[in-house]
Motif scaffolding. Sequence first.
Motif, PDB file in Angstrom:
ATOM      1  N   ALA A  25       0.834  -1.203   0.000  1.00  0.00           N
ATOM      2  CA  ALA A  25       0.000   0.000   0.000  1.00  0.00           C
ATOM      3  C   ALA A  25       0.868   1.252   0.000  1.00  0.00           C
ATOM      4  O   ALA A  25       0.431   2.321  -0.445  1.00  0.00           O
ATOM      5  CB  ALA A  25      -0.909  -0.001   1.219  1.00  0.00           C
ATOM      6  N   ALA A  26       2.081   1.112   0.495  1.00  0.00           N
ATOM      7  CA  ALA A  26       3.071   2.195   0.493  1.00  0.00           C
ATOM      8  C   ALA A  26       4.391   1.593   0.954  1.00  0.00           C
ATOM      9  O   ALA A  26       4.419   0.561   1.628  1.00  0.00           O
ATOM     10  CB  ALA A  26       2.652   3.335   1.421  1.00  0.00           C
ATOM     11  N   SER A  27       5.490   2.244   0.571  1.00  0.00           N
ATOM     12  CA  SER A  27       6.802   1.784   0.988  1.00  0.00           C
ATOM     13  C   SER A  27       7.787   2.946   0.964  1.00  0.00           C
ATOM     14  O   SER A  27       7.705   3.817   0.092  1.00  0.00           O
ATOM     15  CB  SER A  27       7.309   0.670   0.061  1.00  0.00           C
ATOM     16  OG  SER A  27       8.641   0.307   0.395  1.00  0.00           O
ATOM     17  N   THR A  28       8.684   2.956   1.945  1.00  0.00           N
ATOM     18  CA  THR A  28       9.764   3.956   1.937  1.00  0.00           C
ATOM     19  C   THR A  28      11.121   3.269   1.786  1.00  0.00           C
ATOM     20  O   THR A  28      12.146   3.808   2.200  1.00  0.00           O
ATOM     21  CB  THR A  28       9.730   4.809   3.228  1.00  0.00           C
ATOM     22  OG1 THR A  28       9.760   3.939   4.369  1.00  0.00           O
ATOM     23  CG2 THR A  28       8.481   5.659   3.282  1.00  0.00           C
ATOM     24  N   LYS A  29      11.104   2.103   1.167  1.00  0.00           N
ATOM     25  CA  LYS A  29      12.342   1.343   1.005  1.00  0.00           C
ATOM     26  C   LYS A  29      13.344   2.090   0.129  1.00  0.00           C
ATOM     27  O   LYS A  29      14.562   1.970   0.322  1.00  0.00           O
ATOM     28  CB  LYS A  29      12.037  -0.023   0.386  1.00  0.00           C
ATOM     29  CG  LYS A  29      13.250  -0.944   0.318  1.00  0.00           C
ATOM     30  CD  LYS A  29      12.879  -2.334  -0.158  1.00  0.00           C
ATOM     31  CE  LYS A  29      14.082  -3.264  -0.146  1.00  0.00           C
ATOM     32  NZ  LYS A  29      13.729  -4.656  -0.552  1.00  0.00           N
ATOM     33  N   GLU A  30      12.860   2.883  -0.830  1.00  0.00           N
ATOM     34  CA  GLU A  30      13.759   3.544  -1.773  1.00  0.00           C
ATOM     35  C   GLU A  30      14.699   4.527  -1.086  1.00  0.00           C
ATOM     36  O   GLU A  30      15.769   4.831  -1.607  1.00  0.00           O
ATOM     37  CB  GLU A  30      12.954   4.266  -2.877  1.00  0.00           C
ATOM     38  CG  GLU A  30      12.200   5.508  -2.435  1.00  0.00           C
ATOM     39  CD  GLU A  30      10.878   5.210  -1.735  1.00  0.00           C
ATOM     40  OE1 GLU A  30      10.227   6.167  -1.250  1.00  0.00           O
ATOM     41  OE2 GLU A  30      10.478   4.024  -1.687  1.00  0.00           O
ATOM     42  N   ASN A  31      14.327   5.029   0.085  1.00  0.00           N
ATOM     43  CA  ASN A  31      15.254   5.916   0.809  1.00  0.00           C
ATOM     44  C   ASN A  31      15.760   5.259   2.090  1.00  0.00           C
ATOM     45  O   ASN A  31      16.078   5.930   3.065  1.00  0.00           O
ATOM     46  CB  ASN A  31      14.606   7.272   1.095  1.00  0.00           C
ATOM     47  CG  ASN A  31      13.508   7.192   2.147  1.00  0.00           C
ATOM     48  OD1 ASN A  31      13.102   6.110   2.554  1.00  0.00           O
ATOM     49  ND2 ASN A  31      13.015   8.336   2.582  1.00  0.00           N
ATOM     50  N   ASN A  32      15.838   3.905   2.033  1.00  0.00           N
ATOM     51  CA  ASN A  32      16.371   3.114   3.144  1.00  0.00           C
ATOM     52  C   ASN A  32      15.564   3.323   4.420  1.00  0.00           C
ATOM     53  O   ASN A  32      16.105   3.366   5.517  1.00  0.00           O
ATOM     54  CB  ASN A  32      17.845   3.432   3.392  1.00  0.00           C
ATOM     55  CG  ASN A  32      18.556   2.333   4.179  1.00  0.00           C
ATOM     56  OD1 ASN A  32      18.115   1.187   4.204  1.00  0.00           O
ATOM     57  ND2 ASN A  32      19.652   2.691   4.826  1.00  0.00           N
ATOM     58  N   TYR A  33      14.256   3.425   4.237  1.00  0.00           N
ATOM     59  CA  TYR A  33      13.313   3.485   5.357  1.00  0.00           C
ATOM     60  C   TYR A  33      13.656   4.587   6.356  1.00  0.00           C
ATOM     61  O   TYR A  33      13.642   4.377   7.571  1.00  0.00           O
ATOM     62  CB  TYR A  33      13.258   2.129   6.064  1.00  0.00           C
ATOM     63  CG  TYR A  33      12.696   1.012   5.213  1.00  0.00           C
ATOM     64  CD1 TYR A  33      11.449   1.128   4.608  1.00  0.00           C
ATOM     65  CD2 TYR A  33      13.416  -0.169   5.028  1.00  0.00           C
ATOM     66  CE1 TYR A  33      10.922   0.089   3.834  1.00  0.00           C
ATOM     67  CE2 TYR A  33      12.901  -1.208   4.258  1.00  0.00           C
ATOM     68  CZ  TYR A  33      11.651  -1.078   3.666  1.00  0.00           C
ATOM     69  OH  TYR A  33      11.137  -2.099   2.907  1.00  0.00           O
ATOM     70  N   LYS A  34      13.912   5.771   5.843  1.00  0.00           N
ATOM     71  CA  LYS A  34      14.243   6.893   6.722  1.00  0.00           C
ATOM     72  C   LYS A  34      13.010   7.586   7.284  1.00  0.00           C
ATOM     73  O   LYS A  34      13.125   8.430   8.178  1.00  0.00           O
ATOM     74  CB  LYS A  34      15.099   7.924   5.970  1.00  0.00           C
ATOM     75  CG  LYS A  34      16.517   7.455   5.685  1.00  0.00           C
ATOM     76  CD  LYS A  34      17.344   8.555   5.042  1.00  0.00           C
ATOM     77  CE  LYS A  34      18.787   8.089   4.847  1.00  0.00           C
ATOM     78  NZ  LYS A  34      19.636   9.150   4.252  1.00  0.00           N
ATOM     79  N   ASN A  35      11.839   7.256   6.744  1.00  0.00           N
ATOM     80  CA  ASN A  35      10.634   7.948   7.198  1.00  0.00           C
ATOM     81  C   ASN A  35       9.410   7.033   7.100  1.00  0.00           C
ATOM     82  O   ASN A  35       9.435   5.995   6.433  1.00  0.00           O
ATOM     83  CB  ASN A  35      10.403   9.214   6.379  1.00  0.00           C
ATOM     84  CG  ASN A  35      10.134   8.910   4.913  1.00  0.00           C
ATOM     85  OD1 ASN A  35      11.046   8.494   4.183  1.00  0.00           O
ATOM     86  ND2 ASN A  35       8.909   9.100   4.477  1.00  0.00           N
ATOM     87  N   ILE A  36       8.356   7.457   7.746  1.00  0.00           N
ATOM     88  CA  ILE A  36       7.044   6.814   7.648  1.00  0.00           C
ATOM     89  C   ILE A  36       6.311   7.443   6.469  1.00  0.00           C
ATOM     90  O   ILE A  36       6.374   8.657   6.264  1.00  0.00           O
ATOM     91  CB  ILE A  36       6.253   7.042   8.950  1.00  0.00           C
ATOM     92  CG1 ILE A  36       6.966   6.386  10.138  1.00  0.00           C
ATOM     93  CG2 ILE A  36       4.823   6.520   8.817  1.00  0.00           C
ATOM     94  CD1 ILE A  36       7.095   4.888  10.079  1.00  0.00           C
ATOM     95  N   PRO A  37       5.599   6.659   5.657  1.00  0.00           N
ATOM     96  CA  PRO A  37       4.889   7.242   4.509  1.00  0.00           C
ATOM     97  C   PRO A  37       3.845   8.270   4.947  1.00  0.00           C
ATOM     98  O   PRO A  37       3.208   8.113   6.002  1.00  0.00           O
ATOM     99  CB  PRO A  37       4.200   6.028   3.870  1.00  0.00           C
ATOM    100  CG  PRO A  37       4.915   4.835   4.379  1.00  0.00           C
ATOM    101  CD  PRO A  37       5.420   5.197   5.742  1.00  0.00           C
TER     102      PRO A  37
END
Length: 365
Positions: A123-135
Amino acid sequence: MTFTTKRAFNFNAGPSALPLEVLQKAQAELVDFQGTGMSVMELSHRSATFEAVHNEAIARLRKLFEIPENYEVLFLQGGASLQFTMIPMNFLQEGKKASYIQTGAWSEKAFKEAKFFGTPVEAASTKENNYKNIPAIENINIDPEAAYVHLTSNNTIFGTQWKTFPTTGDIPLIADMSSDILSKKVDVSNFSMIYAGAQKNLGPSGVTVVIARKDLLEKANTNIPTMLQYATHVKNNSLYNTPPTFGIYMLGEVLKWVEEQGGLDVIEKRNEEKAAYIYDVIDNSNGFYYGHATEDSRSLMNITFRVADEELEKKFLAEAKEAGFVGLNGHRSVGGCRASAYNSVPVEACKALADFMVKFQQDNQ
C-alpha cells in the motif's frame, strides 16, 4: 532488597531492560511464590494460584491500555514472527489480497509470510530511501477489497515510528506494536488487531500479546491446524497448552510497575524526555553525529544515528562499551549506532549517554 552488583546502562534493542523493582521482586519470590513452597515456574498452569496471576495480567493490560470489552486479549507464544504467519493464515484466504505498508525489515518479513496464503500488496513503501521515514498518510494506497491493512508501528532497526495512523474504514487495521506498545496512549478502537512481542516494553521474551476485536475473530479461517487458530486460544483463555508461566507472571509485574509510575500519560512524557536528551545532542553536534530517521518520523524507542567519521564511530562504540553502555551497536543490516530507550530504561541512563556523546565529540574534534 538491593543488588550489590553494578547495573549496566542497558540500551539493548531486545530483549531489553526490565524495571529494577520488578527484577528485585521476582528475585524475592523466585523460590517461594505466595507461600506455595514453589516457584511460579513450578506451579501448574491449571492451578488456581497461577490462574489468578494469568487473569490479573489480562485485567491490568485491559485497564492500562483502555481495551474495549469487544476485544479479546490473548497471551501466545512464537513471538511477533509467528503472528506474521497466523494473521494471513486466519484472515487472508487464497485469491484474496491484503494491503501491507512497508516501513522496515519486520514489515518486509510479515509481507513475505503473507505470500504463502494469498496476495499481499504494497500500500506504500519507503524502502527507496532506506526506510528513513514513515509514509505520508495521503501516499498510502489501500486496496478497497483488501482483507486487512497491516503496518508496523515502530521500526527498531531504522528508528522510525508512526505519529498518526491511517483510517481504514471497514477494512480491518492490524498493527505490529512489538517495540512501542504501552509507550504512550493509543486508541485501541482504531485497530481490529494489535500484537506485540513482550521483550521490549512488556516483559521478558517468550510471551506475545494479541489484542483482537471479536468481530474480526469471528471471520477467521477454521480449516487450519488447531494451535494456529485464534479461536482455540480464545476458547481456552490462552491456556490450551502450557503457557510461558514465568513470562506471564513477569508481564503482570511490569504492568503493575507502569501503574505505579502513574500510567501511560507519565510514561509517554518520560519517554519524550529520554529521547530528547539524545536527539538534542545529535541535532546540536554540527554534523559530528547524524540521525538515520527524518525528524518527523523519529522513534522515541529506538534512536538510530551515525558518527560522521567511520573510524571515530568504531572508537565511539568501543569507548561507550568500556564506560558501561550496552547494546549501542546498530543492527547488523544497517550498522551505525542505536540507543533503544524503552519504558524500563531510566532517564538517568539516557542523560548519561547524552553526556558521554558530548564529551566524546569534544575529545575527538
